[in-house]
Design a protein around this motif. Structure first.
Motif, short mmCIF file in Angstrom:
data_model
loop_
_atom_site.label_atom_id
_atom_site.label_comp_id
_atom_site.label_asym_id
_atom_site.label_seq_id
_atom_site.Cartn_x
_atom_site.Cartn_y
_atom_site.Cartn_z
N ILE A 18 38.41 39.66 44.37
CA ILE A 18 39.31 39.81 42.97
C ILE A 18 40.38 40.23 43.08
CG2 ILE A 18 38.81 40.68 40.79
CD1 ILE A 18 35.84 40.98 41.53
N GLN A 20 43.56 42.09 41.07
CA GLN A 20 43.82 42.84 39.94
C GLN A 20 45.28 43.32 40.03
OE1 GLN A 20 41.64 46.62 39.08
NE2 GLN A 20 41.62 46.24 36.97
N VAL A 27 43.12 41.38 35.33
CA VAL A 27 42.63 40.75 36.39
C VAL A 27 43.16 39.15 36.39
CG1 VAL A 27 40.39 39.50 37.16
CG2 VAL A 27 40.13 41.85 36.14
N MET A 30 40.11 35.21 41.07
CA MET A 30 39.20 35.36 42.10
C MET A 30 39.46 34.20 43.20
SD MET A 30 36.01 35.10 43.70
CE MET A 30 34.72 34.07 42.92
N TRP A 32 38.34 33.13 47.62
CA TRP A 32 37.59 33.39 48.70
C TRP A 32 38.52 33.95 50.00
CZ3 TRP A 32 31.99 33.53 48.05
CH2 TRP A 32 31.64 33.14 47.02
N CYS A 93 48.46 32.38 38.54
CA CYS A 93 47.92 31.02 38.36
C CYS A 93 48.55 29.99 38.77
CB CYS A 93 47.35 31.02 36.92
SG CYS A 93 46.25 29.69 36.81
N HIS A 94 48.04 28.84 39.59
CA HIS A 94 48.68 27.55 39.71
C HIS A 94 49.14 26.90 38.82
CE1 HIS A 94 44.68 25.95 38.97
NE2 HIS A 94 45.46 24.71 38.91
N CYS A 100 44.67 33.67 35.98
CA CYS A 100 43.61 32.41 35.94
C CYS A 100 42.88 32.47 34.60
CB CYS A 100 43.01 32.14 37.06
SG CYS A 100 44.17 32.11 38.66
N PHE A 101 42.62 33.68 34.24
CA PHE A 101 41.75 33.79 33.20
C PHE A 101 42.42 33.88 31.74
CE2 PHE A 101 39.83 35.83 36.90
CZ PHE A 101 38.52 35.47 36.94
N TYR A 102 42.88 32.71 31.45
CA TYR A 102 43.50 32.14 30.28
C TYR A 102 42.98 31.84 29.19
CZ TYR A 102 44.23 27.62 32.20
OH TYR A 102 44.18 26.50 33.05
N ARG A 103 41.61 31.44 29.34
CA ARG A 103 40.78 30.74 28.33
C ARG A 103 39.61 31.88 27.90
NH1 ARG A 103 38.60 25.29 30.77
NH2 ARG A 103 38.65 26.07 32.57
N PHE B 74 36.09 35.46 29.42
CA PHE B 74 37.16 34.79 29.83
C PHE B 74 36.67 33.82 31.01
CE2 PHE B 74 38.92 38.49 28.36
CZ PHE B 74 40.04 38.20 27.35
N LEU B 75 37.13 32.45 31.02
CA LEU B 75 37.01 31.63 31.97
C LEU B 75 38.18 31.29 32.84
CD1 LEU B 75 34.81 29.34 33.16
CD2 LEU B 75 35.72 27.74 31.36
N ASP B 76 38.26 31.03 34.07
CA ASP B 76 39.44 30.66 34.78
C ASP B 76 39.88 29.16 34.77
OD1 ASP B 76 37.75 29.64 36.87
OD2 ASP B 76 38.50 30.61 38.42
N CYS B 77 41.07 29.13 35.45
CA CYS B 77 41.48 27.63 35.54
C CYS B 77 40.81 26.60 35.98
CB CYS B 77 42.86 27.88 36.35
SG CYS B 77 42.77 28.42 37.75
#
Lengths: 118, 118
Positions: A18, A20, A27, A30, A32, A93-94, A100-103, B74-77
């Protein structure tokens, strides 16, 4: 016993990491890591990951320039998740958003709370 | 299209969920959810997960009382990781520490930066 020996990689040889933002606490993403990515991260001071879809190592920001300079690294109680506090250059975020947590859940839908940077 | 339809579960039917303290911003833990755990979390307003080691659903805090009240989700991309902002009752970690990420890299070792609560 080295740092890596205490990390429990999963059956695919990977551990989730993760990222941050060290300044804001947001955050960012995430991704790997395999053992090589952990080693590359430790030796360079910049976040490296392993792409499962592309099946290869990557340094975060290697093409975009949006690198993550490591400030601190934490390992969880089970030894199977890493937390990186990073100085993020540019959007993480790409999609060109900071995180990346924009939703965000809003009632029964995912609402986009951040637009891509122009 | 429901909230759950946009989540990409992995080949084992699971999605990682990061729990972050809504007040302090501290990352508390990472655990896994199956679709049922997501539904239970959405319907109750408290974090539910799926234990891979025990092969069963669990509500965080079901035995300890250290529940996580959902503040935001939140949900990521890529749609394959969830971030939960929670109001954490008591310590999040089963070791009785506030966060599971209580080991910090210090030179070539993991140093314990937080002791269990008495």
């Amino acid at each position: 016993m080295s740092l890596i020996d205490e990390i429990k990689f999963n059956e695919a040889g990977l551990v989730p990491a993760i990222a941050q933002d060290a300044t804001t606490g947001r955050v960012l993403m995430m991704a790997w890591m395999n053992a090589e990515a952990v080693e590359q991260t430790l030796s360079t001071g910049y976040a490296h990951y392993y792409s499962r879809s592309r099946g290869k190592q990557w340094q975060k920001g290697e093409t975009s320039g949006h690198v993550q300079k490591i400030v601190d690294i934490f390992l969880d109680c089970d030894g199977d998740t890493l937390l990186l506090k990073v100085d993020q250059t540019g959007p993480a975020c790409h999609t060109n958003r900071q995180s990346c947590f924009y939703r965000q859940k809003e009632n029964e839908a995912w609402r986009i709370i951040e637009e891509p940077k122009p």
